[in-house]
Design a protein around this motif. Sequence first.
Motif, PDB file in Angstrom:
ATOM      1  N   ASP A  39       0.818  -1.209   0.000  1.00  0.00           N
ATOM      2  CA  ASP A  39       0.000   0.000   0.000  1.00  0.00           C
ATOM      3  C   ASP A  39       0.858   1.269   0.000  1.00  0.00           C
ATOM      4  OD1 ASP A  39       0.964  -0.117   2.575  1.00  0.00           O
ATOM      5  OD2 ASP A  39      -0.994  -0.496   3.500  1.00  0.00           O
ATOM      6  N   MET A  40       2.163   1.091   0.157  1.00  0.00           N
ATOM      7  CA  MET A  40       3.070   2.237   0.220  1.00  0.00           C
ATOM      8  C   MET A  40       4.245   2.069  -0.735  1.00  0.00           C
ATOM      9  SD  MET A  40       2.356   4.490   2.778  1.00  0.00           S
ATOM     10  CE  MET A  40       1.304   4.523   4.259  1.00  0.00           C
ATOM     11  N   LEU A  41       4.684   3.182  -1.308  1.00  0.00           N
ATOM     12  CA  LEU A  41       6.016   3.277  -1.872  1.00  0.00           C
ATOM     13  C   LEU A  41       6.874   4.018  -0.857  1.00  0.00           C
ATOM     14  CD1 LEU A  41       5.339   4.288  -5.588  1.00  0.00           C
ATOM     15  CD2 LEU A  41       6.139   2.065  -4.757  1.00  0.00           C
ATOM     16  N   TYR A  42       8.165   3.768  -0.914  1.00  0.00           N
ATOM     17  CA  TYR A  42       9.063   4.390   0.044  1.00  0.00           C
ATOM     18  C   TYR A  42      10.175   5.112  -0.706  1.00  0.00           C
ATOM     19  CZ  TYR A  42       6.691   1.083   3.108  1.00  0.00           C
ATOM     20  OH  TYR A  42       5.742   0.363   3.777  1.00  0.00           O
ATOM     21  N   ALA A  43      10.244   6.428  -0.548  1.00  0.00           N
ATOM     22  CA  ALA A  43      11.341   7.209  -1.117  1.00  0.00           C
ATOM     23  C   ALA A  43      12.440   7.299  -0.057  1.00  0.00           C
ATOM     24  CB  ALA A  43      10.869   8.606  -1.495  1.00  0.00           C
ATOM     25  N   GLU A  90      16.190   6.954  -4.257  1.00  0.00           N
ATOM     26  CA  GLU A  90      15.569   5.850  -4.981  1.00  0.00           C
ATOM     27  C   GLU A  90      14.289   5.414  -4.282  1.00  0.00           C
ATOM     28  OE1 GLU A  90      19.836   4.270  -6.769  1.00  0.00           O
ATOM     29  OE2 GLU A  90      18.821   3.074  -5.227  1.00  0.00           O
ATOM     30  N   LEU A  91      13.422   4.767  -5.044  1.00  0.00           N
ATOM     31  CA  LEU A  91      12.143   4.298  -4.518  1.00  0.00           C
ATOM     32  C   LEU A  91      12.208   2.811  -4.215  1.00  0.00           C
ATOM     33  CD1 LEU A  91       9.490   6.023  -6.839  1.00  0.00           C
ATOM     34  CD2 LEU A  91       9.997   6.581  -4.460  1.00  0.00           C
ATOM     35  N   LEU A  92      11.634   2.431  -3.096  1.00  0.00           N
ATOM     36  CA  LEU A  92      11.493   1.032  -2.729  1.00  0.00           C
ATOM     37  C   LEU A  92      10.028   0.629  -2.819  1.00  0.00           C
ATOM     38  CD1 LEU A  92      13.801   0.830   0.410  1.00  0.00           C
ATOM     39  CD2 LEU A  92      14.075  -0.534  -1.668  1.00  0.00           C
ATOM     40  N   GLY A  93       9.776  -0.598  -3.266  1.00  0.00           N
ATOM     41  CA  GLY A  93       8.425  -1.141  -3.261  1.00  0.00           C
ATOM     42  C   GLY A  93       7.758  -1.221  -4.612  1.00  0.00           C
ATOM     43  N   MET A  94       8.407  -0.737  -5.668  1.00  0.00           N
ATOM     44  CA  MET A  94       7.759  -0.731  -6.976  1.00  0.00           C
ATOM     45  C   MET A  94       7.510  -2.135  -7.512  1.00  0.00           C
ATOM     46  SD  MET A  94       9.148   2.550  -9.148  1.00  0.00           S
ATOM     47  CE  MET A  94      10.889   2.141  -9.089  1.00  0.00           C
ATOM     48  N   ASP A  95       8.288  -3.110  -7.046  1.00  0.00           N
ATOM     49  CA  ASP A  95       8.105  -4.480  -7.519  1.00  0.00           C
ATOM     50  C   ASP A  95       6.771  -5.072  -7.088  1.00  0.00           C
ATOM     51  OD1 ASP A  95       9.281  -4.369  -4.829  1.00  0.00           O
ATOM     52  OD2 ASP A  95       9.207  -6.556  -4.929  1.00  0.00           O
ATOM     53  N   ALA A  96       6.122  -4.457  -6.103  1.00  0.00           N
ATOM     54  CA  ALA A  96       4.883  -5.012  -5.550  1.00  0.00           C
ATOM     55  C   ALA A  96       3.633  -4.453  -6.219  1.00  0.00           C
ATOM     56  CB  ALA A  96       4.817  -4.738  -4.047  1.00  0.00           C
ATOM     57  N   ILE A  97       3.793  -3.496  -7.121  1.00  0.00           N
ATOM     58  CA  ILE A  97       2.616  -2.830  -7.698  1.00  0.00           C
ATOM     59  C   ILE A  97       1.710  -3.825  -8.415  1.00  0.00           C
ATOM     60  CG2 ILE A  97       1.853  -1.145  -9.421  1.00  0.00           C
ATOM     61  CD1 ILE A  97       4.306   0.530  -8.690  1.00  0.00           C
ATOM     62  N   GLY A  98       2.295  -4.709  -9.209  1.00  0.00           N
ATOM     63  CA  GLY A  98       1.483  -5.646  -9.985  1.00  0.00           C
ATOM     64  C   GLY A  98       0.826  -6.715  -9.139  1.00  0.00           C
ATOM     65  N   GLU A 118       7.095   7.856   3.352  1.00  0.00           N
ATOM     66  CA  GLU A 118       6.035   6.921   2.988  1.00  0.00           C
ATOM     67  C   GLU A 118       5.047   7.600   2.041  1.00  0.00           C
ATOM     68  OE1 GLU A 118       4.354   5.533   6.651  1.00  0.00           O
ATOM     69  OE2 GLU A 118       5.924   3.994   6.891  1.00  0.00           O
ATOM     70  N   ILE A 119       4.791   6.952   0.911  1.00  0.00           N
ATOM     71  CA  ILE A 119       3.898   7.512  -0.108  1.00  0.00           C
ATOM     72  C   ILE A 119       2.748   6.535  -0.340  1.00  0.00           C
ATOM     73  CG2 ILE A 119       3.752   8.458  -2.434  1.00  0.00           C
ATOM     74  CD1 ILE A 119       6.809   8.649  -2.443  1.00  0.00           C
ATOM     75  N   PRO A 120       1.561   6.800   0.190  1.00  0.00           N
ATOM     76  CA  PRO A 120       0.416   5.905  -0.036  1.00  0.00           C
ATOM     77  C   PRO A 120       0.122   5.814  -1.536  1.00  0.00           C
ATOM     78  CG  PRO A 120      -0.045   7.463   1.727  1.00  0.00           C
ATOM     79  CD  PRO A 120       1.207   7.928   1.073  1.00  0.00           C
ATOM     80  N   PHE A 121       0.164   4.593  -2.080  1.00  0.00           N
ATOM     81  CA  PHE A 121       0.084   4.461  -3.531  1.00  0.00           C
ATOM     82  C   PHE A 121      -1.287   4.825  -4.063  1.00  0.00           C
ATOM     83  CE2 PHE A 121      -0.091   1.985  -7.537  1.00  0.00           C
ATOM     84  CZ  PHE A 121       0.945   2.639  -8.187  1.00  0.00           C
ATOM     85  N   ALA A 122      -2.345   4.542  -3.332  1.00  0.00           N
ATOM     86  CA  ALA A 122      -3.692   4.884  -3.807  1.00  0.00           C
ATOM     87  C   ALA A 122      -3.834   6.397  -3.968  1.00  0.00           C
ATOM     88  CB  ALA A 122      -4.745   4.342  -2.836  1.00  0.00           C
TER      89      ALA A 122
END
Length: 259
Positions: free
Chosen positions: A75-79, A106-114, A132-136
Motif C-alpha cells: 500500500d506504500m512506496l518508500y522514497a 531511490e524508490l522502494l516497493g515498486m516491484d509489488a505494484i502488480g 512513505e507515499i500511499p500508492f492509492a
Amino acid sequence: MSMPNLSALQVAPTAPGDAVNLQALRASCSACSMHQLCLPMGLDQGDMQRLEQVISRRRRIKRDEVLYRPNDKFDMLYAIRLGHFKTFQQNPNGGQQITGFQMAGELLGMDAIGAGVHLCQAVALEDSEVCEIPFASLEELFRDVPVLLRQFHRMMSLEISREQRVMLTLGSMTAQQKMAAFLVNLSSRYVSRGYSSTRFQLRMTREEIGNYLGLAVESVSRLFSSFKKSGVVDVNHRELELLDLPALRAIALGTDPCA
C-alpha cells in the motif's frame, strides 16, 4: 544495483509515548537535497505542494530493521531520504539472495505494484529514513498531474532497464569484471547525488557484496587485495578510494590489457 524528500501536511499518528517533534520531521520536497532524483523532479511549486500533501509521514528505520517482508500487503512506496537498504529474496536452500542495494534518491516497493504484495524483503544497512507515499493517493494525483505520472514511468523504466543490464552483464563477466563494475556503479550513483565519485564508505559487508555478485566472500577479499596491490583502489575496512577510475571502467568492460 539500483541502485532520492518529502514532508507531510498530513502526518500519521505516532505511537504512544513517542516524543518525536512532528514539526521537526516536516521538510518540503523542494528543500530536500534528493528531490531532483526522486518523484518531484520537473514539478512546479504548486504540484510539488500537492505531492507533499500525499506523503503520510517520514519514517526512521534502524540499522538491520525490516521495512517490509515478502507477502506483506502493498500500500506504500518508500522514497529513501537518508541511508542505504538491501533487498533480497529467499533462495531454494533457504538462504538470502540479494537483489539490490538502494540509496537515497531511490524508490522502494515498486516491484509489488502488480502483485499487490511485496515479493522481497527490504532491510536497512544503516540508520535510515524513508518518506512513505500511499500508492492509492499517488494514483489519484497522477490523474491531475501528468508530469508526475511521466516521472514515475521514467523511474520504473530505468529500474527495469537496470535490472536487465545486471542480469545480462553479471552472468557473463569474470569475477574481476563483476567487482570493477560494482565499484564503477557505486561511483556513478554517488556522484549523481553530489558526493565524491572516488571516496566513499561501503555500507554493505563483503559477504553481502559476494552474495549479490555471485562470488564467495574469499573471492571478494582477494579482489580488493588485488585491486589495492595494482594501485586501482585503496581500501581500509569499509573506507574506499578509487585511485584509477578509468582503469576500473576498462576492467569492467574487459578492455584492460593488464587485467
